[in-house]
Design a protein around this motif. Structure first.
Motif, PDB file in Angstrom:
ATOM      1  N   ALA A  73      41.828  49.706  39.750  1.00  0.00           N
ATOM      2  CA  ALA A  73      41.052  49.814  38.515  1.00  0.00           C
ATOM      3  C   ALA A  73      40.696  51.259  38.197  1.00  0.00           C
ATOM      4  N   LEU A 114      46.097  46.820  38.244  1.00  0.00           N
ATOM      5  CA  LEU A 114      45.123  45.789  38.598  1.00  0.00           C
ATOM      6  C   LEU A 114      45.668  44.362  38.504  1.00  0.00           C
ATOM      7  N   ASP A 130      31.996  40.412  41.651  1.00  0.00           N
ATOM      8  CA  ASP A 130      32.621  41.279  42.644  1.00  0.00           C
ATOM      9  C   ASP A 130      34.078  40.860  42.816  1.00  0.00           C
ATOM     10  N   VAL A 131      34.963  41.853  42.833  1.00  0.00           N
ATOM     11  CA  VAL A 131      36.405  41.611  43.004  1.00  0.00           C
ATOM     12  C   VAL A 131      36.775  42.097  44.404  1.00  0.00           C
ATOM     13  N   TYR A 184      36.582  36.247  44.419  1.00  0.00           N
ATOM     14  CA  TYR A 184      35.485  36.705  43.568  1.00  0.00           C
ATOM     15  C   TYR A 184      34.159  36.194  44.097  1.00  0.00           C
ATOM     16  N   ARG A 189      32.214  44.759  39.882  1.00  0.00           N
ATOM     17  CA  ARG A 189      32.271  45.719  40.987  1.00  0.00           C
ATOM     18  C   ARG A 189      33.586  45.503  41.732  1.00  0.00           C
ATOM     19  N   TYR A 190      34.304  46.611  41.930  1.00  0.00           N
ATOM     20  CA  TYR A 190      35.615  46.554  42.585  1.00  0.00           C
ATOM     21  C   TYR A 190      35.505  47.080  44.007  1.00  0.00           C
ATOM     22  N   GLU A 194      34.717  52.176  40.487  1.00  0.00           N
ATOM     23  CA  GLU A 194      33.986  51.324  41.416  1.00  0.00           C
ATOM     24  C   GLU A 194      33.285  50.181  40.695  1.00  0.00           C
ATOM     25  N   GLU A 195      32.846  50.449  39.473  1.00  0.00           N
ATOM     26  CA  GLU A 195      32.048  49.472  38.743  1.00  0.00           C
ATOM     27  C   GLU A 195      32.194  49.724  37.249  1.00  0.00           C
ATOM     28  N   LEU A 238      39.858  41.819  32.433  1.00  0.00           N
ATOM     29  CA  LEU A 238      40.148  42.885  33.402  1.00  0.00           C
ATOM     30  C   LEU A 238      41.631  43.233  33.398  1.00  0.00           C
ATOM     31  N   ALA A 281      41.273  46.849  44.976  1.00  0.00           N
ATOM     32  CA  ALA A 281      40.915  46.590  43.572  1.00  0.00           C
ATOM     33  C   ALA A 281      40.273  47.829  42.958  1.00  0.00           C
ATOM     34  N   ARG A 282      39.454  48.526  43.737  1.00  0.00           N
ATOM     35  CA  ARG A 282      38.829  49.761  43.251  1.00  0.00           C
ATOM     36  C   ARG A 282      39.897  50.797  42.948  1.00  0.00           C
TER      37      ARG A 282
END
Length: 86
Positions: A18, A48, A78-79, A57, A9-10, A21-22, A40, A14-15
């Protein structure tokens, strides 16, 4: 070769880097957090990797300080980029 699947999950930058979202990521059994991070970087080579230099994390809701921590099938990673506050 057996594999495990984790959910990544970003959040925040990070979201954006990437572009999602996930996502589910498959890794060889016996992989650790560092292996997931390397995957990743491979999956999202444009923006990213730069963001991953400054993130923290959570693995199943617990802060990860040691990237050699092993992963289990179904784990959530989670990032979390640094958050500005004030």
């Amino acid at each position: 070769m057996t594999t495990l699947t984790i959910v990544v999950r970003y959040f925040a930058a990070a979201r954006a880097a990437a572009g999602e979202e996930e996502e589910k990521v498959q890794l060889p059994s016996g992989s650790c957090v560092a292996d997931a991070v390397a995957e990743l970087r491979r999956l999202h080579p444009e923006e990213l990797p730069r963001v991953l230099e400054a993130v923290s994390y959570l693995l199943d809701g617990i802060a990860v300080r040691d990237l050699t921590r092993p992963l289990k099938d179904g784990a959530e990673l989670d990032v979390l980029p640094p958050f500005a506050g004030g």
